[in-house]
Design a protein around this motif. Structure first.
Motif, PDB file in Angstrom:
ATOM      1  N   ILE A 239      10.217   2.514  10.916  1.00 14.57           N
ATOM      2  CA  ILE A 239      10.712   3.428   9.708  1.00 14.57           C
ATOM      3  C   ILE A 239      10.021   2.774   8.327  1.00 14.57           C
ATOM      4  CG2 ILE A 239      12.704   3.726   8.471  1.00 14.57           C
ATOM      5  CD1 ILE A 239      12.889   2.636  11.866  1.00 14.57           C
ATOM      6  N   ALA A 240       9.495   3.728   7.678  1.00 11.27           N
ATOM      7  CA  ALA A 240       8.850   3.275   6.078  1.00 11.27           C
ATOM      8  C   ALA A 240       9.916   3.477   4.924  1.00 11.27           C
ATOM      9  CB  ALA A 240       7.814   4.316   5.901  1.00 11.27           C
ATOM     10  N   LEU A 241      10.070   2.231   4.478  1.00  8.38           N
ATOM     11  CA  LEU A 241      10.954   2.066   3.220  1.00  8.38           C
ATOM     12  C   LEU A 241      10.163   2.520   1.990  1.00  8.38           C
ATOM     13  CD1 LEU A 241      13.244  -0.475   4.263  1.00  8.38           C
ATOM     14  CD2 LEU A 241      13.416   1.754   5.132  1.00  8.38           C
ATOM     15  N   ILE A 242      10.124   3.503   1.115  1.00  8.13           N
ATOM     16  CA  ILE A 242       9.408   3.833   0.128  1.00  8.13           C
ATOM     17  C   ILE A 242       9.958   3.953  -1.205  1.00  8.13           C
ATOM     18  CG2 ILE A 242       7.567   5.745  -0.210  1.00  8.13           C
ATOM     19  CD1 ILE A 242       7.852   6.728   2.692  1.00  8.13           C
ATOM     20  N   LEU A 243       9.322   3.284  -2.032  1.00  3.14           N
ATOM     21  CA  LEU A 243       9.993   3.248  -3.491  1.00  3.14           C
ATOM     22  C   LEU A 243       9.295   4.378  -4.045  1.00  3.14           C
ATOM     23  CD1 LEU A 243      10.941   0.289  -5.915  1.00  3.14           C
ATOM     24  CD2 LEU A 243       9.283   2.177  -6.593  1.00  3.14           C
ATOM     25  N   LYS A 244      10.051   5.082  -4.848  1.00  2.00           N
ATOM     26  CA  LYS A 244       9.322   6.230  -5.495  1.00  2.00           C
ATOM     27  C   LYS A 244       9.833   6.414  -7.148  1.00  2.00           C
ATOM     28  CE  LYS A 244       8.461   9.238  -1.543  1.00  2.00           C
ATOM     29  NZ  LYS A 244       8.635  10.539  -0.866  1.00  2.00           N
ATOM     30  N   ASP A 245       8.860   7.214  -7.570  1.00  4.55           N
ATOM     31  CA  ASP A 245       9.561   7.710  -9.288  1.00  4.55           C
ATOM     32  C   ASP A 245      10.303   9.001  -8.913  1.00  4.55           C
ATOM     33  OD1 ASP A 245       8.007  10.031  -8.795  1.00  4.55           O
ATOM     34  OD2 ASP A 245       6.222   8.760 -10.142  1.00  4.55           O
TER      35      ASP A 245
ATOM     36  N   PRO B  72       0.775  -1.458  -0.072  1.00  2.00           N
ATOM     37  CA  PRO B  72      -0.102   0.004  -0.048  1.00  2.00           C
ATOM     38  C   PRO B  72       0.972   1.063   0.046  1.00  2.00           C
ATOM     39  CG  PRO B  72      -0.939  -1.579   1.448  1.00  2.00           C
ATOM     40  CD  PRO B  72       0.439  -2.100   1.213  1.00  2.00           C
ATOM     41  N   ASP B  73       0.351   2.155  -0.946  1.00  2.00           N
ATOM     42  CA  ASP B  73       1.140   3.256  -1.073  1.00  2.00           C
ATOM     43  C   ASP B  73       2.665   3.389  -1.171  1.00  2.00           C
ATOM     44  OD1 ASP B  73       0.927   6.133  -1.355  1.00  2.00           O
ATOM     45  OD2 ASP B  73       1.490   6.533   0.742  1.00  2.00           O
ATOM     46  N   SER B  74       3.116   1.922  -1.639  1.00  2.00           N
ATOM     47  CA  SER B  74       4.530   1.740  -1.946  1.00  2.00           C
ATOM     48  C   SER B  74       5.410   1.838  -0.774  1.00  2.00           C
ATOM     49  CB  SER B  74       5.040   2.604  -2.775  1.00  2.00           C
ATOM     50  OG  SER B  74       6.346   1.997  -3.559  1.00  2.00           O
TER      51      SER B  74
ATOM     52  N   GLY C   8       6.516  10.564  -6.780  1.00  2.00           N
ATOM     53  CA  GLY C   8       5.339   9.658  -6.751  1.00  2.00           C
ATOM     54  C   GLY C   8       5.527   8.524  -6.157  1.00  2.00           C
ATOM     55  N   LYS C   9       4.698   7.521  -5.481  1.00  2.00           N
ATOM     56  CA  LYS C   9       4.634   6.274  -5.409  1.00  2.00           C
ATOM     57  C   LYS C   9       3.964   5.320  -6.057  1.00  2.00           C
ATOM     58  CE  LYS C   9       3.568   8.588  -1.647  1.00  2.00           C
ATOM     59  NZ  LYS C   9       3.035   9.119  -0.100  1.00  2.00           N
ATOM     60  N   PRO C  10       4.748   4.674  -6.852  1.00  2.00           N
ATOM     61  CA  PRO C  10       4.066   3.934  -7.968  1.00  2.00           C
ATOM     62  C   PRO C  10       3.774   2.569  -7.570  1.00  2.00           C
ATOM     63  CG  PRO C  10       6.519   3.898  -8.245  1.00  2.00           C
ATOM     64  CD  PRO C  10       6.155   4.680  -7.120  1.00  2.00           C
ATOM     65  N   SER C  11       2.926   2.516  -6.348  1.00  2.00           N
ATOM     66  CA  SER C  11       2.211   1.012  -6.033  1.00  2.00           C
ATOM     67  C   SER C  11       1.016   0.963  -6.883  1.00  2.00           C
ATOM     68  CB  SER C  11       1.965   1.183  -4.722  1.00  2.00           C
ATOM     69  OG  SER C  11       1.094   2.068  -4.289  1.00  2.00           O
ATOM     70  N   ALA C  12       0.598  -0.092  -7.073  1.00  2.00           N
ATOM     71  CA  ALA C  12      -0.497  -0.529  -8.040  1.00  2.00           C
ATOM     72  C   ALA C  12      -1.751   0.022  -7.613  1.00  2.00           C
ATOM     73  CB  ALA C  12      -0.762  -2.146  -7.894  1.00  2.00           C
ATOM     74  N   ASP C  13      -1.954   0.561  -6.188  1.00  2.00           N
ATOM     75  CA  ASP C  13      -3.166   0.960  -5.694  1.00  2.00           C
ATOM     76  C   ASP C  13      -3.037   2.802  -6.065  1.00  2.00           C
ATOM     77  OD1 ASP C  13      -0.932   1.462  -4.098  1.00  2.00           O
ATOM     78  OD2 ASP C  13      -2.308   1.504  -2.099  1.00  2.00           O
ATOM     79  N   ASN C  14      -1.902   3.045  -6.400  1.00  2.00           N
ATOM     80  CA  ASN C  14      -2.006   4.365  -6.847  1.00  2.00           C
ATOM     81  C   ASN C  14      -1.800   4.465  -8.409  1.00  2.00           C
ATOM     82  OD1 ASN C  14      -1.644   5.573  -4.153  1.00  2.00           O
ATOM     83  ND2 ASN C  14       0.486   5.382  -3.997  1.00  2.00           N
ATOM     84  N   VAL C  15      -1.165   3.749  -8.971  1.00  2.00           N
ATOM     85  CA  VAL C  15      -1.120   4.067 -10.439  1.00  2.00           C
ATOM     86  C   VAL C  15      -1.310   2.904 -11.537  1.00  2.00           C
ATOM     87  CG1 VAL C  15       1.127   5.616 -10.035  1.00  2.00           C
ATOM     88  CG2 VAL C  15       1.448   3.252 -10.536  1.00  2.00           C
ATOM     89  N   GLY C  16      -1.889   1.775 -10.952  1.00  2.00           N
ATOM     90  CA  GLY C  16      -2.414   0.496 -11.370  1.00  2.00           C
ATOM     91  C   GLY C  16      -1.246  -0.191 -11.669  1.00  2.00           C
ATOM     92  N   ALA C  17      -1.806  -1.603 -12.068  1.00  2.00           N
ATOM     93  CA  ALA C  17      -0.733  -2.679 -12.213  1.00  2.00           C
ATOM     94  C   ALA C  17       0.264  -2.578 -13.275  1.00  2.00           C
ATOM     95  CB  ALA C  17      -1.343  -4.121 -12.245  1.00  2.00           C
ATOM     96  N   GLU C  18      -0.125  -1.965 -14.329  1.00  2.00           N
ATOM     97  CA  GLU C  18       0.840  -1.979 -15.574  1.00  2.00           C
ATOM     98  C   GLU C  18       2.043  -0.661 -15.221  1.00  2.00           C
ATOM     99  OE1 GLU C  18       0.739  -0.819 -20.313  1.00  2.00           O
ATOM    100  OE2 GLU C  18      -1.056  -0.875 -19.253  1.00  2.00           O
ATOM    101  N   THR C  19       1.720   0.242 -14.707  1.00  2.00           N
ATOM    102  CA  THR C  19       2.930   1.093 -14.394  1.00  2.00           C
ATOM    103  C   THR C  19       3.563   0.795 -12.990  1.00  2.00           C
ATOM    104  OG1 THR C  19       1.354   2.943 -15.112  1.00  2.00           O
ATOM    105  CG2 THR C  19       3.400   3.596 -13.709  1.00  2.00           C
ATOM    106  N   ALA C  20       3.000   0.264 -12.124  1.00  2.00           N
ATOM    107  CA  ALA C  20       3.870  -0.396 -11.113  1.00  2.00           C
ATOM    108  C   ALA C  20       4.877  -1.461 -11.635  1.00  2.00           C
ATOM    109  CB  ALA C  20       2.814  -0.893  -9.960  1.00  2.00           C
ATOM    110  N   ALA C  21       4.583  -2.039 -12.364  1.00  2.00           N
ATOM    111  CA  ALA C  21       5.300  -3.183 -13.038  1.00  2.00           C
ATOM    112  C   ALA C  21       6.431  -2.767 -13.470  1.00  2.00           C
ATOM    113  CB  ALA C  21       4.670  -4.048 -14.078  1.00  2.00           C
ATOM    114  N   LEU C  22       6.515  -1.421 -13.845  1.00  2.00           N
ATOM    115  CA  LEU C  22       7.826  -0.864 -14.431  1.00  2.00           C
ATOM    116  C   LEU C  22       9.066  -0.606 -13.258  1.00  2.00           C
ATOM    117  CD1 LEU C  22       6.466   2.022 -16.540  1.00  2.00           C
ATOM    118  CD2 LEU C  22       7.070   0.035 -17.450  1.00  2.00           C
TER     119      LEU C  22
END
Length: 272
Positions: free
Chosen positions: A147-153, A52-54, A157-171
């Motif tokens: 501690i939150a470890l957060i993957l971002k673009d 959630p939320d990357s 932005g936080k490109p998790s599937a719940d934020n950007v959709g599965a196709e973009t998150a797969a990048l």
């Protein structure tokens, strides 16, 4: 007269030996004092699109101080981040960030330099440059919760599937990483983490890329609280074979040095 001279000569090497032993203790103590740091995060995991939320949250490592201002004030120091990227699905530029979910708010370190391939990436952020929501400040005397470890673009932005959709998150994901955060007090020398052994399935060139940087600022993470960690012993890279800890251990060092110093004083009195 001859006996006294011989005795004086024979005592000299002993005095020198005691002095050198005391000097060695003082030298080791100085080296330990210059290596005040603790590792709050050392996590190897797979960051996946369904987080959630990357965000991937971890508890502070066992031994993390419960008070980051006393007896050592780490808040005038620096957080050093070490990121080992073992797998990456595409060459889409990616960043990582850590946020301390503390009290009464949260604080985030700068983001990793943008990377497009597997490799090792290092950056650092001074406490004075941490990002917190405007008008808020962390009470570091209460330490940190999770501690939150957060993957971002690269646009924060936080490109998790719940934020950007599965196709973009797969990048961006899944990606297997090791994330290490080391807190170092002002004036101390950062001791980097030892390399981790990579799994058999990790590409051979996983360590080929390397980048360092100061890191940028950015927001992320939700406020919250975590566990109640205990004190840690500062890390030593001095080459001395003893380990030191907090004030109690410092007292033990003085006790170790005391016999040598008292022996020197006693021998001086007898020499008179």
């Amino acid at each position: 007269m001859q006996d006294r001279t011989v005795g004086s000569i024979s005592r000299a090497p002993r005095r020198a030996g005691v002095f050198l032993a005391a000097a060695a203790l003082v030298s080791c103590w100085s080296s330990f004092a210059a290596a005040e740091q603790f590792v709050v995060v050392d996590e190897t995991y797979e960051h996946t699109p369904d987080m959630p939320d990357s965000h991937y949250r971890v508890e502070p490592r066992a031994g993390t101080p419960s008070n980051w201002k006393s007896p050592i004030d780490y808040t005038t120091g620096t957080a050093y981040m070490h990121l080992e990227v073992y797998t990456k699905p595409t060459d889409t530029p990616t960043r990582f960030q850590a946020c301390f979910e503390a009290q009464p708010t949260y604080a985030c370190v700068g983001q990793a330099p943008a990377y497009t391939t597997v490799g090792v990436y290092d950056w650092a952020t001074k406490f004075s440059d941490f990002w917190s929501p405007p008008g808020t400040a962390v009470d570091w005397s209460l330490g940190s919760g999770k501690i939150a470890l957060i993957l971002k673009d690269t646009q924060n932005g936080k490109p998790s599937a719940d934020n950007v959709g599965a196709e973009t998150a797969a990048l961006y994901m899944p990606t297997k990483i090791r994330f290490v955060v080391t807190i170092v007090s002002e004036g101390s020398t950062y001791v980097p983490p030892a390399p981790a052994e990579m799994d058999a399935g990790v590409p051979e060139d996983a360590g080929a890329g390397s980048s360092t940087g100061a890191g940028g600022s950015g927001s992320g993470g939700n406020g919250g609280s975590g566990g109640d960690p205990v004190n840690i012993h500062p890390t030593n890279d001095s080459g001395c074979s003893f380990s030191m800890g907090n004030g109690a251990t410092q007292g033990a060092w003085l006790l170790l040095a005391a016999p040598a110093l008292l022996a020197m004083r006693s021998r001086r009195k007898r020499a008179r």
